[in-house]
Design a protein around this motif. Structure first.
Motif, PDB file in Angstrom:
ATOM      1  N   LYS A  55       4.382-129.575 -58.128  1.00 18.10           N
ATOM      2  CA  LYS A  55       5.023-128.847 -57.041  1.00 18.10           C
ATOM      3  C   LYS A  55       4.064-127.834 -56.448  1.00 18.10           C
ATOM      4  O   LYS A  55       3.264-127.236 -57.165  1.00 18.10           O
ATOM      5  CB  LYS A  55       6.258-128.119 -57.536  1.00 18.10           C
ATOM      6  CG  LYS A  55       7.417-129.005 -57.848  1.00 18.10           C
ATOM      7  CD  LYS A  55       8.600-128.136 -58.172  1.00 18.10           C
ATOM      8  CE  LYS A  55       9.849-128.960 -58.269  1.00 18.10           C
ATOM      9  NZ  LYS A  55      11.014-128.139 -58.500  1.00 18.10           N
ATOM     10  N   THR A  56       4.218-127.649 -55.126  1.00 20.30           N
ATOM     11  CA  THR A  56       3.418-126.607 -54.484  1.00 20.30           C
ATOM     12  C   THR A  56       4.162-125.288 -54.615  1.00 20.30           C
ATOM     13  O   THR A  56       5.397-125.241 -54.563  1.00 20.30           O
ATOM     14  CB  THR A  56       3.178-126.939 -53.002  1.00 20.30           C
ATOM     15  OG1 THR A  56       4.432-127.067 -52.365  1.00 20.30           O
ATOM     16  CG2 THR A  56       2.388-128.219 -52.841  1.00 20.30           C
ATOM     17  N   PRO A  57       3.447-124.204 -54.757  1.00 22.46           N
ATOM     18  CA  PRO A  57       4.116-122.909 -54.925  1.00 22.46           C
ATOM     19  C   PRO A  57       4.758-122.438 -53.622  1.00 22.46           C
ATOM     20  O   PRO A  57       4.344-122.808 -52.530  1.00 22.46           O
ATOM     21  CB  PRO A  57       2.986-121.974 -55.359  1.00 22.46           C
ATOM     22  CG  PRO A  57       1.738-122.614 -54.859  1.00 22.46           C
ATOM     23  CD  PRO A  57       1.990-124.093 -54.857  1.00 22.46           C
ATOM     24  N   PHE A  58       5.821-121.671 -53.808  1.00 21.38           N
ATOM     25  CA  PHE A  58       6.521-121.078 -52.650  1.00 21.38           C
ATOM     26  C   PHE A  58       5.755-119.823 -52.253  1.00 21.38           C
ATOM     27  O   PHE A  58       5.859-118.779 -52.888  1.00 21.38           O
ATOM     28  CB  PHE A  58       7.973-120.746 -53.024  1.00 21.38           C
ATOM     29  CG  PHE A  58       8.822-120.385 -51.850  1.00 21.38           C
ATOM     30  CD1 PHE A  58       9.241-121.343 -50.959  1.00 21.38           C
ATOM     31  CD2 PHE A  58       9.199-119.067 -51.634  1.00 21.38           C
ATOM     32  CE1 PHE A  58      10.033-121.015 -49.882  1.00 21.38           C
ATOM     33  CE2 PHE A  58       9.984-118.719 -50.551  1.00 21.38           C
ATOM     34  CZ  PHE A  58      10.398-119.693 -49.679  1.00 21.38           C
ATOM     35  N   MET A 114       7.844-118.524 -46.838  1.00 18.48           N
ATOM     36  CA  MET A 114       8.945-117.581 -46.661  1.00 18.48           C
ATOM     37  C   MET A 114       8.998-117.084 -45.220  1.00 18.48           C
ATOM     38  O   MET A 114      10.077-116.954 -44.636  1.00 18.48           O
ATOM     39  CB  MET A 114       8.787-116.407 -47.630  1.00 18.48           C
ATOM     40  CG  MET A 114       9.952-115.452 -47.602  1.00 18.48           C
ATOM     41  SD  MET A 114      11.459-116.300 -48.086  1.00 18.48           S
ATOM     42  CE  MET A 114      12.664-115.158 -47.517  1.00 18.48           C
ATOM     43  N   ALA A 115       7.859-116.798 -44.640  1.00 21.53           N
ATOM     44  CA  ALA A 115       7.803-116.357 -43.244  1.00 21.53           C
ATOM     45  C   ALA A 115       8.354-117.440 -42.320  1.00 21.53           C
ATOM     46  O   ALA A 115       9.103-117.154 -41.380  1.00 21.53           O
ATOM     47  CB  ALA A 115       6.377-115.980 -42.856  1.00 21.53           C
ATOM     48  N   LEU A 116       8.001-118.710 -42.581  1.00 25.46           N
ATOM     49  CA  LEU A 116       8.517-119.820 -41.769  1.00 25.46           C
ATOM     50  C   LEU A 116      10.036-119.949 -41.909  1.00 25.46           C
ATOM     51  O   LEU A 116      10.747-120.205 -40.935  1.00 25.46           O
ATOM     52  CB  LEU A 116       7.831-121.130 -42.144  1.00 25.46           C
ATOM     53  CG  LEU A 116       6.377-121.269 -41.704  1.00 25.46           C
ATOM     54  CD1 LEU A 116       5.766-122.546 -42.267  1.00 25.46           C
ATOM     55  CD2 LEU A 116       6.286-121.265 -40.189  1.00 25.46           C
ATOM     56  N   VAL A 117      10.551-119.772 -43.126  1.00 22.78           N
ATOM     57  CA  VAL A 117      11.998-119.837 -43.343  1.00 22.78           C
ATOM     58  C   VAL A 117      12.695-118.718 -42.556  1.00 22.78           C
ATOM     59  O   VAL A 117      13.705-118.947 -41.877  1.00 22.78           O
ATOM     60  CB  VAL A 117      12.328-119.745 -44.851  1.00 22.78           C
ATOM     61  CG1 VAL A 117      13.812-119.488 -45.076  1.00 22.78           C
ATOM     62  CG2 VAL A 117      11.897-121.009 -45.566  1.00 22.78           C
ATOM     63  N   LEU A 118      12.162-117.496 -42.622  1.00 20.83           N
ATOM     64  CA  LEU A 118      12.756-116.376 -41.902  1.00 20.83           C
ATOM     65  C   LEU A 118      12.706-116.582 -40.389  1.00 20.83           C
ATOM     66  O   LEU A 118      13.693-116.328 -39.677  1.00 20.83           O
ATOM     67  CB  LEU A 118      12.055-115.066 -42.271  1.00 20.83           C
ATOM     68  CG  LEU A 118      12.396-114.485 -43.635  1.00 20.83           C
ATOM     69  CD1 LEU A 118      11.505-113.296 -43.956  1.00 20.83           C
ATOM     70  CD2 LEU A 118      13.855-114.089 -43.691  1.00 20.83           C
ATOM     71  N   VAL A 119      11.576-117.031 -39.880  1.00 23.61           N
ATOM     72  CA  VAL A 119      11.444-117.271 -38.436  1.00 23.61           C
ATOM     73  C   VAL A 119      12.415-118.361 -38.001  1.00 23.61           C
ATOM     74  O   VAL A 119      13.095-118.233 -36.967  1.00 23.61           O
ATOM     75  CB  VAL A 119       9.984-117.630 -38.074  1.00 23.61           C
ATOM     76  CG1 VAL A 119       9.888-118.188 -36.671  1.00 23.61           C
ATOM     77  CG2 VAL A 119       9.089-116.413 -38.235  1.00 23.61           C
ATOM     78  N   ALA A 120      12.524-119.438 -38.763  1.00 21.41           N
ATOM     79  CA  ALA A 120      13.441-120.518 -38.415  1.00 21.41           C
ATOM     80  C   ALA A 120      14.895-120.038 -38.447  1.00 21.41           C
ATOM     81  O   ALA A 120      15.681-120.315 -37.530  1.00 21.41           O
ATOM     82  CB  ALA A 120      13.257-121.706 -39.361  1.00 21.41           C
ATOM     83  N   PHE A 121      15.255-119.286 -39.501  1.00 19.77           N
ATOM     84  CA  PHE A 121      16.625-118.798 -39.625  1.00 19.77           C
ATOM     85  C   PHE A 121      16.991-117.891 -38.456  1.00 19.77           C
ATOM     86  O   PHE A 121      18.007-118.091 -37.780  1.00 19.77           O
ATOM     87  CB  PHE A 121      16.792-118.051 -40.955  1.00 19.77           C
ATOM     88  CG  PHE A 121      18.134-117.378 -41.087  1.00 19.77           C
ATOM     89  CD1 PHE A 121      19.261-118.111 -41.394  1.00 19.77           C
ATOM     90  CD2 PHE A 121      18.260-116.011 -40.870  1.00 19.77           C
ATOM     91  CE1 PHE A 121      20.497-117.492 -41.503  1.00 19.77           C
ATOM     92  CE2 PHE A 121      19.491-115.390 -40.973  1.00 19.77           C
ATOM     93  CZ  PHE A 121      20.613-116.134 -41.302  1.00 19.77           C
ATOM     94  N   PHE A 122      16.175-116.883 -38.201  1.00 15.48           N
ATOM     95  CA  PHE A 122      16.500-115.958 -37.120  1.00 15.48           C
ATOM     96  C   PHE A 122      16.333-116.604 -35.750  1.00 15.48           C
ATOM     97  O   PHE A 122      17.008-116.226 -34.795  1.00 15.48           O
ATOM     98  CB  PHE A 122      15.666-114.665 -37.239  1.00 15.48           C
ATOM     99  CG  PHE A 122      16.162-113.771 -38.331  1.00 15.48           C
ATOM    100  CD1 PHE A 122      17.380-113.110 -38.198  1.00 15.48           C
ATOM    101  CD2 PHE A 122      15.452-113.621 -39.512  1.00 15.48           C
ATOM    102  CE1 PHE A 122      17.862-112.295 -39.210  1.00 15.48           C
ATOM    103  CE2 PHE A 122      15.923-112.816 -40.525  1.00 15.48           C
ATOM    104  CZ  PHE A 122      17.133-112.146 -40.385  1.00 15.48           C
ATOM    105  N   GLY A 123      15.479-117.584 -35.637  1.00 11.96           N
ATOM    106  CA  GLY A 123      15.359-118.335 -34.381  1.00 11.96           C
ATOM    107  C   GLY A 123      16.645-119.076 -34.060  1.00 11.96           C
ATOM    108  O   GLY A 123      17.111-119.072 -32.914  1.00 11.96           O
ATOM    109  N   VAL A 124      17.239-119.707 -35.076  1.00 13.11           N
ATOM    110  CA  VAL A 124      18.507-120.412 -34.874  1.00 13.11           C
ATOM    111  C   VAL A 124      19.614-119.411 -34.524  1.00 13.11           C
ATOM    112  O   VAL A 124      20.408-119.640 -33.601  1.00 13.11           O
ATOM    113  CB  VAL A 124      18.880-121.236 -36.129  1.00 13.11           C
ATOM    114  CG1 VAL A 124      20.318-121.730 -36.054  1.00 13.11           C
ATOM    115  CG2 VAL A 124      17.926-122.399 -36.311  1.00 13.11           C
TER     116      VAL A 124
END
Length: 148
Positions: A2-5, A10-20
């Motif tokens: 597995k690749t590490p988180f 995390m930045a991509l997850v936050l940008v995607a979440f708030f973008g939606v």
């Protein structure tokens, strides 16, 4: 393996979440503004002060013994039936409930038996028809819902 988180993920997850979230908010705000038809009354305080006057006018109208109903015909014209004493001299105005169309001044032709038909056609949508009628014992004003 597995690749590490990482912080980048995390930045991509936050940008995607708030973008939606922002996209949904802007879309809903745009739809709300586009469908807003204006105010019901310009000044609710002044309208509240006129309440007693409106109630007295309604009591005078009820004493005349009239009731009215409007139907929207397939050709767009408005048919008004008044029950009670004979009515004459109907005139009115069709107002779009959401203010998406201009008001339409209506003149009515008597068809007999307190049935009247407007000479003007009204477009599709939700309308209210304000009708003024004269009769042997005075006049009356009606606000009649019309349309789908």
């Amino acid at each position: 393996m597995k690749t590490p988180f990482t912080g980048r993920k995390m930045a991509l997850v936050l940008v995607a979440f708030f973008g939606v979230v922002m996209a949904v908010n802007f879309t809903m705000a745009r739809l709300a503004i586009g469908n807003f038809g204006g105010t019901v009354v310009d000044n609710s305080y002044v309208a509240g002060q006129a309440h007693d006057e409106w109630a007295e006018a309604q009591q005078r109208q009820d004493a005349l013994g009239w009731d009215a109903g409007a139907t929207w015909r397939s050709d767009g014209r408005v048919e008004v039936r008044i029950t009670g004493p004979d009515a004459s001299g109907l005139e009115g105005r069709a107002e779009h409930r959401l203010r998406k169309s201009e008001d339409v001044a209506l003149t009515f032709v008597p068809l007999g038996d307190n049935l009247f038909l407007s000479e003007q056609a009204v477009g599709e949508g939700r309308w209210s028809v304000r009708v003024t009628a004269e009769g042997p014992r005075g006049g009356a004003r009606f606000l009649l819902p019309l349309g789908a």
